[in-house]
Design a protein around this motif. Structure first.
Motif, PDB file in Angstrom:
ATOM      1  N   ALA A 194       0.821  -1.211   0.000  1.00 11.28           N
ATOM      2  CA  ALA A 194       0.000   0.000   0.000  1.00 11.28           C
ATOM      3  C   ALA A 194       0.860   1.268   0.000  1.00 11.28           C
ATOM      4  O   ALA A 194       0.386   2.344  -0.378  1.00 11.28           O
ATOM      5  CB  ALA A 194      -0.938  -0.003   1.202  1.00 11.28           C
ATOM      6  N   GLN A 195       2.122   1.149   0.436  1.00  7.77           N
ATOM      7  CA  GLN A 195       3.025   2.297   0.486  1.00  7.77           C
ATOM      8  C   GLN A 195       3.930   2.385  -0.747  1.00  7.77           C
ATOM      9  O   GLN A 195       4.761   3.288  -0.851  1.00  7.77           O
ATOM     10  CB  GLN A 195       3.903   2.205   1.737  1.00  7.77           C
ATOM     11  N   ALA A 196       3.780   1.470  -1.674  1.00  4.27           N
ATOM     12  CA  ALA A 196       4.684   1.388  -2.823  1.00  4.27           C
ATOM     13  C   ALA A 196       4.461   2.533  -3.807  1.00  4.27           C
ATOM     14  O   ALA A 196       3.330   2.955  -4.061  1.00  4.27           O
ATOM     15  CB  ALA A 196       4.504   0.055  -3.538  1.00  4.27           C
ATOM     16  N   THR A 197       5.564   3.045  -4.332  1.00  3.67           N
ATOM     17  CA  THR A 197       5.524   3.974  -5.469  1.00  3.67           C
ATOM     18  C   THR A 197       6.467   3.416  -6.529  1.00  3.67           C
ATOM     19  O   THR A 197       7.291   2.548  -6.250  1.00  3.67           O
ATOM     20  CB  THR A 197       5.949   5.389  -5.073  1.00  3.67           C
ATOM     21  N   TYR A 198       6.357   3.950  -7.750  1.00  4.44           N
ATOM     22  CA  TYR A 198       7.087   3.364  -8.863  1.00  4.44           C
ATOM     23  C   TYR A 198       7.956   4.396  -9.578  1.00  4.44           C
ATOM     24  O   TYR A 198       7.606   5.570  -9.677  1.00  4.44           O
ATOM     25  CB  TYR A 198       6.122   2.693  -9.839  1.00  4.44           C
ATOM     26  N   ALA A 199       9.085   3.921 -10.065  1.00  4.43           N
ATOM     27  CA  ALA A 199      10.045   4.753 -10.785  1.00  4.43           C
ATOM     28  C   ALA A 199      10.321   4.084 -12.125  1.00  4.43           C
ATOM     29  O   ALA A 199      11.287   3.333 -12.277  1.00  4.43           O
ATOM     30  CB  ALA A 199      11.335   4.888  -9.983  1.00  4.43           C
ATOM     31  N   PRO A 200       9.475   4.332 -13.115  1.00  3.54           N
ATOM     32  CA  PRO A 200       9.601   3.611 -14.385  1.00  3.54           C
ATOM     33  C   PRO A 200      10.850   4.001 -15.164  1.00  3.54           C
ATOM     34  O   PRO A 200      11.476   5.043 -14.902  1.00  3.54           O
ATOM     35  CB  PRO A 200       8.335   4.021 -15.144  1.00  3.54           C
ATOM     36  N   LEU A 201      11.202   3.162 -16.107  1.00  3.57           N
ATOM     37  CA  LEU A 201      12.311   3.450 -17.006  1.00  3.57           C
ATOM     38  C   LEU A 201      12.051   4.775 -17.711  1.00  3.57           C
ATOM     39  O   LEU A 201      10.952   5.030 -18.204  1.00  3.57           O
ATOM     40  CB  LEU A 201      12.437   2.322 -18.039  1.00  3.57           C
ATOM     41  N   LEU A 202      13.060   5.636 -17.737  1.00  5.81           N
ATOM     42  CA  LEU A 202      12.890   6.946 -18.352  1.00  5.81           C
ATOM     43  C   LEU A 202      12.737   6.836 -19.864  1.00  5.81           C
ATOM     44  O   LEU A 202      13.367   6.002 -20.513  1.00  5.81           O
ATOM     45  CB  LEU A 202      14.087   7.833 -18.022  1.00  5.81           C
ATOM     46  N   LYS A 203      11.927   7.728 -20.425  1.00 10.51           N
ATOM     47  CA  LYS A 203      11.744   7.845 -21.863  1.00 10.51           C
ATOM     48  C   LYS A 203      12.223   9.221 -22.310  1.00 10.51           C
ATOM     49  O   LYS A 203      12.276  10.158 -21.506  1.00 10.51           O
ATOM     50  CB  LYS A 203      10.279   7.658 -22.244  1.00 10.51           C
ATOM     51  N   LYS A 204      12.571   9.340 -23.579  1.00 11.51           N
ATOM     52  CA  LYS A 204      13.067  10.605 -24.109  1.00 11.51           C
ATOM     53  C   LYS A 204      12.097  11.747 -23.805  1.00 11.51           C
ATOM     54  O   LYS A 204      12.507  12.842 -23.397  1.00 11.51           O
ATOM     55  CB  LYS A 204      13.289  10.482 -25.623  1.00 11.51           C
ATOM     56  N   GLU A 205      10.801  11.492 -23.974  1.00 10.22           N
ATOM     57  CA  GLU A 205       9.811  12.554 -23.804  1.00 10.22           C
ATOM     58  C   GLU A 205       9.677  13.030 -22.358  1.00 10.22           C
ATOM     59  O   GLU A 205       9.118  14.106 -22.100  1.00 10.22           O
ATOM     60  CB  GLU A 205       8.448  12.123 -24.344  1.00 10.22           C
ATOM     61  N   ASP A 206      10.190  12.267 -21.398  1.00 11.83           N
ATOM     62  CA  ASP A 206      10.136  12.706 -20.007  1.00 11.83           C
ATOM     63  C   ASP A 206      10.936  13.989 -19.784  1.00 11.83           C
ATOM     64  O   ASP A 206      10.668  14.742 -18.851  1.00 11.83           O
ATOM     65  CB  ASP A 206      10.675  11.611 -19.071  1.00 11.83           C
ATOM     66  N   GLN A 226      19.457  13.654 -15.347  1.00  7.95           N
ATOM     67  CA  GLN A 226      20.826  13.632 -15.855  1.00  7.95           C
ATOM     68  C   GLN A 226      21.410  12.244 -15.648  1.00  7.95           C
ATOM     69  O   GLN A 226      21.135  11.598 -14.635  1.00  7.95           O
ATOM     70  CB  GLN A 226      21.679  14.679 -15.124  1.00  7.95           C
ATOM     71  N   PRO A 227      22.223  11.721 -16.575  1.00  3.10           N
ATOM     72  CA  PRO A 227      22.630  12.381 -17.824  1.00  3.10           C
ATOM     73  C   PRO A 227      21.639  12.210 -18.968  1.00  3.10           C
ATOM     74  O   PRO A 227      21.802  12.847 -20.008  1.00  3.10           O
ATOM     75  CB  PRO A 227      23.931  11.656 -18.153  1.00  3.10           C
ATOM     76  N   TRP A 228      20.634  11.343 -18.798  1.00  2.00           N
ATOM     77  CA  TRP A 228      19.666  11.096 -19.875  1.00  2.00           C
ATOM     78  C   TRP A 228      18.279  10.911 -19.273  1.00  2.00           C
ATOM     79  O   TRP A 228      18.163  10.336 -18.200  1.00  2.00           O
ATOM     80  CB  TRP A 228      20.053   9.815 -20.652  1.00  2.00           C
ATOM     81  N   PRO A 229      17.248  11.407 -19.903  1.00  2.00           N
ATOM     82  CA  PRO A 229      17.193  12.104 -21.197  1.00  2.00           C
ATOM     83  C   PRO A 229      17.537  13.577 -21.120  1.00  2.00           C
ATOM     84  O   PRO A 229      17.524  14.276 -22.135  1.00  2.00           O
ATOM     85  CB  PRO A 229      15.736  11.926 -21.609  1.00  2.00           C
ATOM     86  N   GLY A 230      17.856  14.074 -19.913  1.00  2.00           N
ATOM     87  CA  GLY A 230      18.096  15.491 -19.743  1.00  2.00           C
ATOM     88  C   GLY A 230      16.791  16.274 -19.735  1.00  2.00           C
ATOM     89  O   GLY A 230      15.700  15.721 -19.924  1.00  2.00           O
ATOM     90  N   ALA A 231      16.907  17.565 -19.496  1.00  2.00           N
ATOM     91  CA  ALA A 231      15.755  18.468 -19.566  1.00  2.00           C
ATOM     92  C   ALA A 231      15.979  19.383 -20.761  1.00  2.00           C
ATOM     93  O   ALA A 231      17.021  20.027 -20.865  1.00  2.00           O
ATOM     94  CB  ALA A 231      15.626  19.270 -18.274  1.00  2.00           C
TER      95      ALA A 231
END
Length: 304
Positions: A194-206, A226-231
């Motif tokens: 119930a306390q879980a949160t998720y950190a999905p694989l980053l995508k370029k559009e993020d 950083q270093p990818w996908p950057g802002a």
């Protein structure tokens, strides 16, 4: 202890080095196959493979760890425990069942928060001020196994994902060695789903910046991705990468408006001062040099 180590990225290297320094018998290092990288697409070894060869350890690089022949290799090694840090493939139950002490994972968050592939990046991007490392026994789920030990640390207000990742890698290495030393006496703890949160694989559009968001939110993403996908954003039809920034007082203007001296961007709430930027196809430079070279006068709207 007789150990098989599974890992791939640079984050995993301190743990491998820690195991060797603690005089565990690392009988094999399993890592991803060499992959083509760079403009020349030359086959490149993973950071873990490079470290293993430097340490004189046996390296095994199966294309798929779940294939029966790969599981058979692991079984033949007869490890007391296996350690996995960012290996990059799901470990099958047939492999999990091999070592008497199970497979122990080092995860860069305080589980059950930030399960998944990008815990360091998303913790910063979401504005967290504290994080840590957790050792756990893996099961068939995604970072759902029983927790063993934890170590907690603060996140600096200007710390980025590369810097925090390096600190957590060192913390995780120390925690893993302690976990193996105390493995017989540690009482595993179930995770509270119930306390879980998720950190999905980053995508370029993020990394695409929405200047209608608050300046602090954008600043956190600059630090976190950083270093990818950057802002990044659009500037005069080209991609502009924001490497370093700071939050400043609100400026009058439309969201995304670029103001000079010092270089600032109006946000949905507050404003963001740009410190280091990189225009598409150019080198990373100071925002001051960029403003002078591009003759910023206050008429540009980023993102258009």
């Amino acid at each position: 202890m007789r150990v098989v180590f599974l890992g791939t990225p640079s984050f995993a290297v301190p743990t491998l080095e820690g195991l060797v320094a603690a005089r565990h018998d690392v009988v094999c290092v399993v890592t991803q196959p060499d992959r083509p990288r760079g403009r020349g697409h030359q086959l490149t070894a993973s950071p873990v493979k490079e470290a293993a060869l430097r340490l004189g350890l046996r390296v095994y690089q199966p294309e798929r760890i779940r294939r029966p022949e790969a599981v058979a290799v692991l079984a033949d090694l007869r490890p007391d425990a296996m350690v996995v840090v960012g290996y990059g493939q799901i470990i099958p139950q047939s492999a999990i069942d091999i070592p008497p002490h199970g497979i122990i994972n080092v995860h860069a968050s305080l589980l059950p928060k930030y399960r998944g592939a990008g815990p360091v990046q998303w913790a910063i991007a979401n504005g967290e001020t504290r994080t840590g490392a957790t050792t756990m026994r893996i099961d068939a789920g995604l970072d759902t196994g029983d927790m063993l030990l934890k170590a907690e640390t603060g996140i600096g207000p200007e710390e980025n994902a590369v810097e925090l990742g390096a600190r957590l890698a060192a913390m995780g290495a120390t925690l893993l060695v302690e976990t193996l030393e105390r493995i017989a006496s540690i009482v595993p703890q179930k995770q509270d789903a119930a306390q879980a949160t998720y950190a999905p694989l980053l995508k370029k559009e993020d990394g695409l910046i929405d200047w209608r968001q608050p300046a602090q939110t954008i600043h956190n993403r600059v630090r976190g991705f950083q270093p990818w996908p950057g802002a990044y954003t659009r500037f005069r039809g080209q991609q502009l990468h924001i490497w370093k920034s700071r939050v400043v007082a609100k400026q009058k203007g439309a969201a995304g408006q670029l103001l000079p001296h010092p270089l600032r961007v109006v946000c949905g709430e507050g404003a963001l001062e740009l410190i280091e930027v990189q225009l598409e196809g150019r080198k990373r430079i100071s925002a001051e040099a960029f403003a002078n070279g591009q003759h910023i006068g206050g008429r540009d709207i980023l993102g258009e």
